[in-house]
Scaffold this active site. Structure first.
Site, short mmCIF file in Angstrom:
data_model
loop_
_atom_site.label_atom_id
_atom_site.label_comp_id
_atom_site.label_asym_id
_atom_site.label_seq_id
_atom_site.Cartn_x
_atom_site.Cartn_y
_atom_site.Cartn_z
N ASN A 10 84.17 73.80 -9.64
CA ASN A 10 84.95 72.55 -9.69
C ASN A 10 85.59 72.42 -8.32
O ASN A 10 86.53 73.13 -8.01
CB ASN A 10 86.01 72.64 -10.80
CG ASN A 10 86.99 71.48 -10.73
OD1 ASN A 10 86.69 70.44 -10.15
ND2 ASN A 10 88.17 71.66 -11.33
N TRP A 11 85.07 71.47 -7.53
CA TRP A 11 85.55 71.37 -6.15
C TRP A 11 86.86 70.61 -6.02
O TRP A 11 87.42 70.54 -4.91
CB TRP A 11 84.47 70.71 -5.27
CG TRP A 11 83.31 71.61 -4.96
CD1 TRP A 11 83.20 72.94 -5.26
CD2 TRP A 11 82.11 71.24 -4.29
NE1 TRP A 11 81.98 73.42 -4.81
CE2 TRP A 11 81.30 72.41 -4.21
CE3 TRP A 11 81.63 70.05 -3.75
CZ2 TRP A 11 80.04 72.40 -3.60
CZ3 TRP A 11 80.37 70.05 -3.15
CH2 TRP A 11 79.60 71.21 -3.08
N LYS A 12 87.33 70.02 -7.10
CA LYS A 12 88.60 69.27 -7.05
C LYS A 12 88.56 68.27 -5.89
O LYS A 12 87.51 67.68 -5.63
CB LYS A 12 89.79 70.22 -6.95
CG LYS A 12 89.70 71.36 -7.96
CD LYS A 12 90.96 72.15 -8.08
CE LYS A 12 90.71 73.36 -8.98
NZ LYS A 12 91.90 73.91 -9.56
N HIS A 96 90.36 68.11 -17.65
CA HIS A 96 90.83 69.27 -16.88
C HIS A 96 92.37 69.29 -16.92
O HIS A 96 93.00 68.23 -16.92
CB HIS A 96 90.32 69.18 -15.45
CG HIS A 96 90.59 70.42 -14.65
ND1 HIS A 96 91.81 70.67 -14.07
CD2 HIS A 96 89.80 71.48 -14.38
CE1 HIS A 96 91.74 71.85 -13.47
NE2 HIS A 96 90.54 72.35 -13.63
N GLU A 98 94.52 69.70 -14.73
CA GLU A 98 95.17 68.94 -13.66
C GLU A 98 95.18 67.44 -13.98
O GLU A 98 96.12 66.73 -13.62
CB GLU A 98 94.49 69.22 -12.31
CG GLU A 98 94.86 70.62 -11.82
CD GLU A 98 93.81 71.28 -10.94
OE1 GLU A 98 92.89 70.59 -10.47
OE2 GLU A 98 93.91 72.51 -10.74
N GLU A 168 90.46 77.04 -20.32
CA GLU A 168 91.13 77.30 -19.04
C GLU A 168 92.63 77.42 -19.28
O GLU A 168 93.34 76.41 -19.30
CB GLU A 168 90.87 76.15 -18.08
CG GLU A 168 89.41 75.95 -17.75
CD GLU A 168 89.25 75.35 -16.36
OE1 GLU A 168 88.60 75.99 -15.53
OE2 GLU A 168 89.80 74.27 -16.09
N GLY A 174 94.21 78.66 -10.46
CA GLY A 174 94.69 78.63 -9.08
C GLY A 174 95.85 79.57 -8.82
O GLY A 174 96.49 79.50 -7.77
N SER A 214 90.94 81.48 -12.17
CA SER A 214 90.85 82.55 -11.18
C SER A 214 89.65 83.46 -11.37
O SER A 214 89.75 84.68 -11.18
CB SER A 214 92.16 83.34 -11.15
OG SER A 214 93.24 82.47 -10.78
C1 PEP Z 1 89.52 75.14 -12.13
O1 PEP Z 1 89.66 74.36 -11.20
O2 PEP Z 1 89.06 74.72 -13.18
C2 PEP Z 1 89.90 76.54 -11.93
C3 PEP Z 1 89.72 77.39 -12.91
O3 PEP Z 1 90.42 76.90 -10.70
P1 PEP Z 1 90.58 78.41 -10.12
O4 PEP Z 1 89.24 79.09 -10.33
O5 PEP Z 1 90.90 78.22 -8.68
O6 PEP Z 1 91.66 79.08 -10.90
#
Ligand code: PEP
Length: 252
Positions: A10-12, A96, A98, A168, A174, A214
Protein backbone atom coordinates in the site's frame (compact mmCIF):
# COMPACT_ATOMS: atom_id res chain seq x y z
CA UNK A 1 -9.80 -24.84 -0.78
CA UNK A 2 -6.21 -23.51 -1.07
CA UNK A 3 -5.89 -19.79 -0.45
CA UNK A 4 -3.09 -18.36 -2.63
CA UNK A 5 -1.03 -15.95 -0.50
CA UNK A 6 -1.67 -12.31 -1.44
CA UNK A 7 1.20 -9.92 -0.67
CA UNK A 8 0.19 -6.35 -1.35
CA UNK A 9 2.00 -3.06 -0.98
CA UNK A 10 0.00 0.00 0.00
CA UNK A 11 1.95 2.98 -1.28
CA UNK A 12 -0.33 5.55 0.37
CA UNK A 13 0.51 9.10 -0.85
CA UNK A 14 3.93 8.17 -2.19
CA UNK A 15 5.31 7.94 -5.76
CA UNK A 16 4.65 9.78 -8.98
CA UNK A 17 3.92 7.82 -12.15
CA UNK A 18 7.60 7.90 -13.13
CA UNK A 19 8.69 6.69 -9.68
CA UNK A 20 6.12 3.91 -9.81
CA UNK A 21 7.36 2.74 -13.21
CA UNK A 22 10.92 2.70 -11.94
CA UNK A 23 9.79 0.59 -8.94
CA UNK A 24 8.10 -1.94 -11.24
CA UNK A 25 11.14 -2.13 -13.50
CA UNK A 26 13.36 -2.89 -10.50
CA UNK A 27 10.90 -5.31 -8.87
CA UNK A 28 10.15 -7.31 -12.02
CA UNK A 29 13.45 -9.29 -12.15
CA UNK A 30 13.51 -9.67 -8.35
CA UNK A 31 10.11 -11.34 -8.44
CA UNK A 32 10.81 -13.61 -11.39
CA UNK A 33 10.16 -17.17 -10.28
CA UNK A 34 8.06 -16.21 -7.23
CA UNK A 35 5.35 -18.76 -7.83
CA UNK A 36 2.41 -19.85 -5.69
CA UNK A 37 1.66 -16.34 -4.49
CA UNK A 38 0.15 -13.08 -5.76
CA UNK A 39 2.14 -9.84 -5.59
CA UNK A 40 0.19 -6.58 -5.74
CA UNK A 41 0.67 -2.84 -5.30
CA UNK A 42 -2.01 -0.27 -4.45
CA UNK A 43 -0.85 3.01 -5.96
CA UNK A 44 -2.00 6.64 -6.02
CA UNK A 45 -4.74 7.29 -8.60
CA UNK A 46 -2.38 9.49 -10.61
CA UNK A 47 0.06 6.60 -11.07
CA UNK A 48 -2.50 3.90 -11.90
CA UNK A 49 -2.33 3.99 -15.69
CA UNK A 50 1.46 4.16 -15.93
CA UNK A 51 1.98 1.51 -13.26
CA UNK A 52 -0.53 -0.88 -14.80
CA UNK A 53 1.14 -0.50 -18.19
CA UNK A 54 4.60 -1.06 -16.71
CA UNK A 55 3.40 -4.10 -14.72
CA UNK A 56 1.76 -5.86 -17.67
CA UNK A 57 3.06 -9.42 -17.88
CA UNK A 58 5.01 -9.13 -14.61
CA UNK A 59 2.44 -10.95 -12.48
CA UNK A 60 2.16 -7.88 -10.21
CA UNK A 61 -1.45 -6.78 -9.75
CA UNK A 62 -2.04 -3.05 -9.65
CA UNK A 63 -4.81 -1.54 -7.57
CA UNK A 64 -6.30 1.65 -6.13
CA UNK A 65 -6.44 2.73 -2.48
CA UNK A 66 -10.02 4.01 -2.42
CA UNK A 67 -13.05 4.67 -4.61
CA UNK A 68 -16.35 6.50 -4.35
CA UNK A 69 -19.50 4.37 -4.41
CA UNK A 70 -21.34 6.34 -7.10
CA UNK A 71 -20.67 5.71 -10.79
CA UNK A 72 -20.38 9.44 -11.54
CA UNK A 73 -21.75 12.76 -10.35
CA UNK A 74 -21.01 16.03 -8.62
CA UNK A 75 -18.44 14.66 -6.16
CA UNK A 76 -15.44 16.95 -6.50
CA UNK A 77 -12.16 15.16 -6.04
CA UNK A 78 -13.61 11.65 -6.06
CA UNK A 79 -12.91 8.68 -8.35
CA UNK A 80 -15.45 5.96 -9.18
CA UNK A 81 -14.82 2.22 -9.34
CA UNK A 82 -15.27 2.33 -13.12
CA UNK A 83 -12.71 5.12 -13.46
CA UNK A 84 -10.16 3.23 -11.36
CA UNK A 85 -10.81 0.10 -13.40
CA UNK A 86 -10.43 1.97 -16.70
CA UNK A 87 -7.13 3.42 -15.48
CA UNK A 88 -5.78 -0.10 -14.88
CA UNK A 89 -6.82 -1.14 -11.35
CA UNK A 90 -7.58 -4.81 -10.73
CA UNK A 91 -8.21 -4.44 -7.02
CA UNK A 92 -9.01 -1.73 -4.49
CA UNK A 93 -8.32 -1.19 -0.79
CA UNK A 94 -11.50 -0.19 1.09
CA UNK A 95 -11.83 1.26 4.58
CA UNK A 96 -8.12 1.55 5.37
CA UNK A 97 -7.75 2.88 8.91
CA UNK A 98 -6.20 6.11 7.59
CA UNK A 99 -9.36 6.69 5.56
CA UNK A 100 -11.52 5.88 8.56
CA UNK A 101 -9.45 8.16 10.82
CA UNK A 102 -8.76 11.17 8.56
CA UNK A 103 -11.44 11.12 5.87
CA UNK A 104 -14.52 9.90 7.67
CA UNK A 105 -14.96 6.48 6.06
CA UNK A 106 -17.53 4.49 8.03
CA UNK A 107 -18.61 0.86 7.87
CA UNK A 108 -21.67 2.01 5.93
CA UNK A 109 -19.51 3.81 3.35
CA UNK A 110 -17.26 0.76 3.08
CA UNK A 111 -20.29 -1.44 2.38
CA UNK A 112 -21.37 0.92 -0.43
CA UNK A 113 -17.86 1.08 -1.87
CA UNK A 114 -17.73 -2.72 -1.69
CA UNK A 115 -20.84 -2.98 -3.87
CA UNK A 116 -19.35 -0.48 -6.33
CA UNK A 117 -16.05 -2.38 -6.50
CA UNK A 118 -17.76 -5.71 -7.11
CA UNK A 119 -19.99 -4.23 -9.81
CA UNK A 120 -16.82 -3.27 -11.71
CA UNK A 121 -15.10 -6.61 -10.98
CA UNK A 122 -12.44 -4.95 -8.84
CA UNK A 123 -11.11 -7.34 -6.17
CA UNK A 124 -12.04 -5.66 -2.86
CA UNK A 125 -9.58 -5.64 0.04
CA UNK A 126 -11.69 -4.61 3.04
CA UNK A 127 -9.64 -3.33 5.99
CA UNK A 128 -10.63 -3.79 9.63
CA UNK A 129 -8.77 -3.08 12.83
CA UNK A 130 -9.01 -1.99 16.45
CA UNK A 131 -7.25 0.98 18.06
CA UNK A 132 -4.82 0.63 20.95
CA UNK A 133 -7.38 1.88 23.47
CA UNK A 134 -9.98 -0.58 22.17
CA UNK A 135 -7.49 -3.44 22.52
CA UNK A 136 -6.43 -2.33 25.98
CA UNK A 137 -10.01 -2.09 27.16
CA UNK A 138 -10.68 -5.64 25.97
CA UNK A 139 -13.01 -4.61 23.13
CA UNK A 140 -11.02 -6.02 20.19
CA UNK A 141 -13.51 -8.73 19.22
CA UNK A 142 -16.54 -6.52 19.84
CA UNK A 143 -15.09 -3.78 17.60
CA UNK A 144 -14.01 -6.16 14.85
CA UNK A 145 -17.32 -8.04 14.97
CA UNK A 146 -19.20 -4.78 14.40
CA UNK A 147 -16.79 -3.63 11.68
CA UNK A 148 -17.00 -6.83 9.65
CA UNK A 149 -20.80 -6.96 9.96
CA UNK A 150 -21.20 -3.31 8.96
CA UNK A 151 -18.59 -3.32 6.19
CA UNK A 152 -19.99 -6.46 4.55
CA UNK A 153 -23.65 -5.46 5.01
CA UNK A 154 -25.75 -6.48 2.02
CA UNK A 155 -23.01 -8.67 0.52
CA UNK A 156 -24.25 -11.97 -0.92
CA UNK A 157 -22.33 -15.25 -0.94
CA UNK A 158 -21.93 -14.97 -4.72
CA UNK A 159 -20.59 -11.42 -4.45
CA UNK A 160 -18.09 -12.54 -1.81
CA UNK A 161 -16.27 -14.80 -4.28
CA UNK A 162 -13.39 -12.34 -4.77
CA UNK A 163 -13.49 -10.78 -1.28
CA UNK A 164 -10.24 -10.24 0.60
CA UNK A 165 -10.17 -9.03 4.22
CA UNK A 166 -7.19 -7.24 5.77
CA UNK A 167 -6.84 -7.23 9.55
CA UNK A 168 -4.77 -4.16 10.40
CA UNK A 169 -4.56 -3.31 14.10
CA UNK A 170 -4.36 0.50 14.08
CA UNK A 171 -1.69 0.43 16.80
CA UNK A 172 0.61 -1.57 14.49
CA UNK A 173 0.35 0.57 11.33
CA UNK A 174 3.47 2.60 10.65
CA UNK A 175 4.54 2.28 14.28
CA UNK A 176 7.08 -0.52 13.97
CA UNK A 177 4.98 -2.51 16.48
CA UNK A 178 3.86 -5.72 14.83
CA UNK A 179 1.19 -7.88 16.39
CA UNK A 180 2.82 -11.16 17.37
CA UNK A 181 2.00 -14.03 15.05
CA UNK A 182 -0.13 -15.51 17.84
CA UNK A 183 -2.04 -12.24 18.41
CA UNK A 184 -2.73 -11.92 14.69
CA UNK A 185 -3.74 -15.58 14.33
CA UNK A 186 -6.21 -15.23 17.20
CA UNK A 187 -7.96 -12.36 15.42
CA UNK A 188 -7.81 -14.00 11.99
CA UNK A 189 -9.47 -17.13 13.38
CA UNK A 190 -12.15 -14.93 14.95
CA UNK A 191 -12.75 -13.12 11.63
CA UNK A 192 -12.97 -16.43 9.76
CA UNK A 193 -15.61 -17.50 12.24
CA UNK A 194 -17.53 -14.26 11.67
CA UNK A 195 -17.35 -14.84 7.90
CA UNK A 196 -18.88 -18.26 8.46
CA UNK A 197 -21.77 -16.78 10.40
CA UNK A 198 -22.32 -13.99 7.86
CA UNK A 199 -21.70 -15.75 4.55
CA UNK A 200 -21.39 -19.48 5.16
CA UNK A 201 -18.64 -22.09 5.41
CA UNK A 202 -17.58 -21.95 1.77
CA UNK A 203 -16.87 -18.20 1.88
CA UNK A 204 -15.19 -18.54 5.25
CA UNK A 205 -12.85 -21.25 3.92
CA UNK A 206 -12.00 -19.51 0.66
CA UNK A 207 -11.65 -15.86 1.74
CA UNK A 208 -8.09 -14.64 2.15
CA UNK A 209 -7.46 -12.72 5.35
CA UNK A 210 -4.33 -10.57 5.18
CA UNK A 211 -2.42 -9.15 8.13
CA UNK A 212 -1.19 -5.56 8.01
CA UNK A 213 0.85 -3.57 10.50
CA UNK A 214 4.63 -3.14 10.28
CA UNK A 215 5.18 -6.26 8.17
CA UNK A 216 8.85 -6.46 7.19
CA UNK A 217 11.12 -9.00 5.45
CA UNK A 218 12.18 -10.35 8.85
CA UNK A 219 8.72 -11.00 10.32
CA UNK A 220 6.67 -12.05 7.28
CA UNK A 221 7.64 -15.71 7.51
CA UNK A 222 6.46 -16.22 11.08
CA UNK A 223 3.18 -14.41 10.35
CA UNK A 224 2.59 -16.45 7.19
CA UNK A 225 3.21 -19.69 9.09
CA UNK A 226 -0.10 -19.19 10.96
CA UNK A 227 -2.99 -21.18 9.51
CA UNK A 228 -5.42 -18.29 9.11
CA UNK A 229 -2.97 -15.65 7.81
CA UNK A 230 -3.17 -15.67 4.03
CA UNK A 231 -1.06 -12.69 3.08
CA UNK A 232 0.03 -9.22 4.06
CA UNK A 233 -0.86 -5.61 3.41
CA UNK A 234 2.39 -3.69 3.69
CA UNK A 235 2.99 0.06 3.91
CA UNK A 236 6.52 1.30 4.60
CA UNK A 237 8.38 -1.87 3.66
CA UNK A 238 6.64 -1.99 0.26
CA UNK A 239 8.08 1.31 -0.95
CA UNK A 240 11.44 -0.14 -1.94
CA UNK A 241 11.60 -2.90 -4.58
CA UNK A 242 14.11 -5.04 -2.67
CA UNK A 243 12.23 -5.18 0.64
CA UNK A 244 8.91 -5.62 -1.19
CA UNK A 245 10.40 -8.51 -3.18
CA UNK A 246 11.81 -10.11 -0.02
CA UNK A 247 8.34 -10.00 1.54
CA UNK A 248 6.66 -11.45 -1.54
CA UNK A 249 9.30 -14.19 -1.71
CA UNK A 250 8.92 -15.31 1.93
CA UNK A 251 9.71 -19.03 2.39
CA UNK A 252 6.68 -21.20 2.81
C1 PEP B 1 -0.65 -0.10 5.76
O1 PEP B 1 -0.43 0.95 5.17
O2 PEP B 1 -1.69 -0.71 5.52
C2 PEP B 1 0.35 -0.59 6.71
C3 PEP B 1 0.14 -1.73 7.31
O3 PEP B 1 1.49 0.18 6.90
P1 PEP B 1 2.88 -0.30 7.61
O4 PEP B 1 3.25 -1.61 6.96
O5 PEP B 1 3.84 0.79 7.29
O6 PEP B 1 2.60 -0.47 9.07
Amino acid sequence: MPRTPFLAGNWKMYKTGAEAVSFIESARPLLAGATGRQAAVAVPFTALAETAKAAAGSGILVGAQNIHWEKEGAYTGEISAGMAKAAGASFVILGHSERRQFFGDTDEWVSKKLQAAISESLIPVVCLGESLSQRESGDTFKVLGAQIKGSLAGLSEAQAASLIIAYEPVWAIGTGKTATAAQAQEVHAFLRGELKTLLGAKTSDSTRILYGGSVKPDNVKSLMAEPDIDGALVGGAALKPDSFAQIVKFDF
